[in-house]
Design a protein around this motif. Structure first.
Motif, short mmCIF file in Angstrom:
data_model
loop_
_atom_site.label_atom_id
_atom_site.label_comp_id
_atom_site.label_asym_id
_atom_site.label_seq_id
_atom_site.Cartn_x
_atom_site.Cartn_y
_atom_site.Cartn_z
N LYS A 202 -22.08 -5.12 -29.62
CA LYS A 202 -23.43 -5.65 -29.62
C LYS A 202 -23.73 -6.53 -28.41
N GLY A 203 -22.78 -6.64 -27.50
CA GLY A 203 -23.02 -7.42 -26.29
C GLY A 203 -22.60 -8.87 -26.37
N THR A 204 -21.83 -9.25 -27.38
CA THR A 204 -21.39 -10.63 -27.51
C THR A 204 -19.93 -10.63 -27.93
N SER A 205 -19.42 -11.76 -28.39
CA SER A 205 -18.02 -11.86 -28.80
C SER A 205 -17.92 -12.86 -29.93
N VAL A 206 -16.72 -12.92 -30.52
CA VAL A 206 -16.50 -13.85 -31.62
C VAL A 206 -16.58 -15.30 -31.13
N CYS A 207 -16.08 -15.56 -29.94
CA CYS A 207 -16.13 -16.93 -29.40
C CYS A 207 -17.57 -17.39 -29.20
N GLN A 208 -18.41 -16.52 -28.65
CA GLN A 208 -19.81 -16.88 -28.48
C GLN A 208 -20.50 -17.07 -29.81
N ALA A 209 -20.21 -16.21 -30.78
CA ALA A 209 -20.83 -16.33 -32.09
C ALA A 209 -20.42 -17.63 -32.78
N ILE A 210 -19.14 -17.97 -32.71
CA ILE A 210 -18.67 -19.21 -33.34
C ILE A 210 -19.26 -20.43 -32.63
N LEU A 211 -19.38 -20.36 -31.31
CA LEU A 211 -19.97 -21.48 -30.57
C LEU A 211 -21.42 -21.70 -30.97
N VAL A 212 -22.21 -20.63 -30.99
CA VAL A 212 -23.63 -20.76 -31.34
C VAL A 212 -23.79 -21.21 -32.78
N GLY A 213 -23.05 -20.57 -33.71
CA GLY A 213 -23.16 -20.95 -35.11
C GLY A 213 -22.72 -22.38 -35.37
N SER A 214 -21.67 -22.82 -34.72
CA SER A 214 -21.18 -24.18 -34.93
C SER A 214 -22.16 -25.22 -34.40
N VAL A 215 -22.70 -24.97 -33.20
CA VAL A 215 -23.67 -25.92 -32.62
C VAL A 215 -24.92 -26.01 -33.48
N VAL A 216 -25.45 -24.86 -33.90
CA VAL A 216 -26.66 -24.85 -34.72
C VAL A 216 -26.42 -25.53 -36.06
N ALA A 217 -25.31 -25.21 -36.72
CA ALA A 217 -25.02 -25.82 -38.02
C ALA A 217 -24.82 -27.33 -37.89
N LEU A 218 -24.13 -27.76 -36.85
CA LEU A 218 -23.86 -29.19 -36.68
C LEU A 218 -25.13 -29.97 -36.39
N LEU A 219 -25.97 -29.46 -35.50
CA LEU A 219 -27.19 -30.19 -35.13
C LEU A 219 -28.19 -30.23 -36.28
N TYR A 220 -28.39 -29.11 -36.94
CA TYR A 220 -29.37 -29.09 -38.04
C TYR A 220 -28.91 -29.93 -39.22
N SER A 221 -27.63 -29.85 -39.56
CA SER A 221 -27.13 -30.64 -40.69
C SER A 221 -27.15 -32.14 -40.37
N SER A 222 -26.81 -32.50 -39.15
CA SER A 222 -26.83 -33.92 -38.78
C SER A 222 -28.25 -34.48 -38.79
N ARG A 223 -29.21 -33.67 -38.35
CA ARG A 223 -30.59 -34.15 -38.38
C ARG A 223 -31.10 -34.27 -39.81
N ALA A 224 -30.73 -33.32 -40.66
CA ALA A 224 -31.17 -33.39 -42.05
C ALA A 224 -30.57 -34.61 -42.76
N CYS A 225 -29.30 -34.88 -42.52
CA CYS A 225 -28.67 -36.08 -43.10
C CYS A 225 -29.33 -37.35 -42.58
#
Length: 380
Positions: A202-225
């Motif tokens: 699909k043009g990406t990799s597991v490392c890129q997917a984990i990086l994007v998912g981790s950053v998005v989850a961390l920022l959104y959860s921290s803002r919600a808290c």
């Protein structure tokens, strides 16, 4: 709502921040717009995760650019948006768009995990996953819109306080749950070594997917808290940057807003909205995928399709002759378990006539067939 007199932040600094924010959101808007056109140029599917996420990010960037363009022209004009729908459109709808993009990101990685493990399981739960994502986004939108309309109405101060608290509890809880779900998907994805083949196709990799998912989850959860703590324990009558929550600035319709709160508003949008949205846009950017994946070792050379993945049967598209030769090398004649479409193409009379001949065939003809020689077509 107007800016307070005697601002602690100089006007030149405030103007420079406004220009910077406007330029950043406009640049992201143009980049997402270009990616959508590139998807059309590469003849990708019109309705896909890439197009939906890019369109949501495009709309979010357009609303934020419009908001800061109001601040750029006249700060009082932006802050005095007395129309409830216009105020909700510029201040609150971007949060709904971010939540929808988070749900799509969850759905995308859940589909990747299901397809890596077993595609049949995804087909079984596909409808439930889609309906759950849509209903969750609609719930977030309805709660946000209803509370925003109540806030702009003539309500007592105590009821206004409970309305803001109810919206924060529902919306921020949904953000936290979706962020936890995304983090779980990242953990499962990191443990599946075979997932890298699918993502690279699909043009990406597991490392890129984990990086994007981790950053998005961390920022959104921290803002919600942060918002939950700010709304729950920080009183409104105590000035300070900590009592700025997700929608606090948009709630202050008839009161003054200091320049410090405006600076905090810009920093919050940059850190907790622009950064994760940029990661999502880069992750779903348009790419021209390579049509020949065999040299990279991603696709078995036995497959006719260049998009065959690791979870496909490597001999799924082999012909009957290939399967016969494979079975002969293994010591027996391998016949496909299901004839499929190829069996319906052959004439039934020819099959019936050839059956007795095969049963009565001698040992020499059987040995010749097992050595893989092709039978010549009869002359007309």
């Amino acid at each position: 709502m107007a800016l307070a007199e005697g601002a602690a932040v100089p006007y030149a600094v405030e103007l420079g921040l406004t220009v910077l924010h406007t330029a950043l959101y406009a640049a992201l808007f143009l980049f997402a717009y270009l990616q959508l056109w590139l998807l059309l140029y590469y003849r990708e599917r019109r309705l896909s995760y890439h197009t939906l996420c890019l369109f949501l990010c495009l709309l979010w960037a357009a609303l934020r650019t419009t908001l800061f363009s109001f601040y750029l022209q006249n700060s009082l004009q932006a802050l005095r948006l007395q129309q409830p729908f216009a105020h909700w459109l510029l201040y609150c709808l971007p949060g709904c768009l971010l939540f929808s993009s988070l749900c799509l990101l969850n759905l995308y990685f859940a589909e990747v995990i299901f397809k890596v493990k077993c595609a049949a399981e995804f087909n079984k739960y596909k409808v439930l996953l889609y309906l759950g994502s849509i209903l969750t986004s609609l719930l977030f939108l309805v709660v946000n819109l209803t509370c925003a309309m109540l806030i702009h109405g003539e309500v007592p101060e105590k009821q206004l306080r409970w309305t803001v608290l109810a919206r924060a509890l529902v919306n921020d809880s949904l953000f936290i749950l979706c962020a936890i779900s995304l983090a779980c998907c990242m953990c499962k994805l990191g443990k599946m070594s075979s997932a890298n083949v699918y993502l690279e196709s699909k043009g990406t990799s597991v490392c890129q997917a984990i990086l994007v998912g981790s950053v998005v989850a961390l920022l959104y959860s921290s803002r919600a808290c942060y918002n939950l703590v700010a709304v729950a324990i920080s009183p409104d009558n105590v000035p300070g940057p900590f009592n700025y929550g997700w929608d606090n600035l948009s709630d202050k319709v008839h009161v003054e807003v200091s320049s410090e709160e405006y600076v905090v508003f810009g920093v919050v949008l940059f850190l907790w909205e622009l950064v994760p949205t940029t990661f999502v846009v880069l992750f779903f950017r348009a790419q021209r995928l390579s049509q020949n994946l065999t040299p990279a070792g991603m696709v078995n050379s036995h497959s006719y399709s260049s998009r065959a993945y690791f979870f496909d049967n490597p001999r799924r598209y082999d012909s009957d002759d290939d399967l016969s030769r494979l079975g002969a090398r293994e010591g027996g004649l391998a016949t496909p378990q299901c004839s499929g479409c190829y069996g319906s193409l052959a004439g039934t009379e020819g099959a019936a006539d050839s059956a007795p001949l095969l049963c009565a065939a001698g040992g020499s003809e059987s040995n010749q067939h097992q050595h893989g020689s092709h039978t010549a077509a009869p002359r007309s």
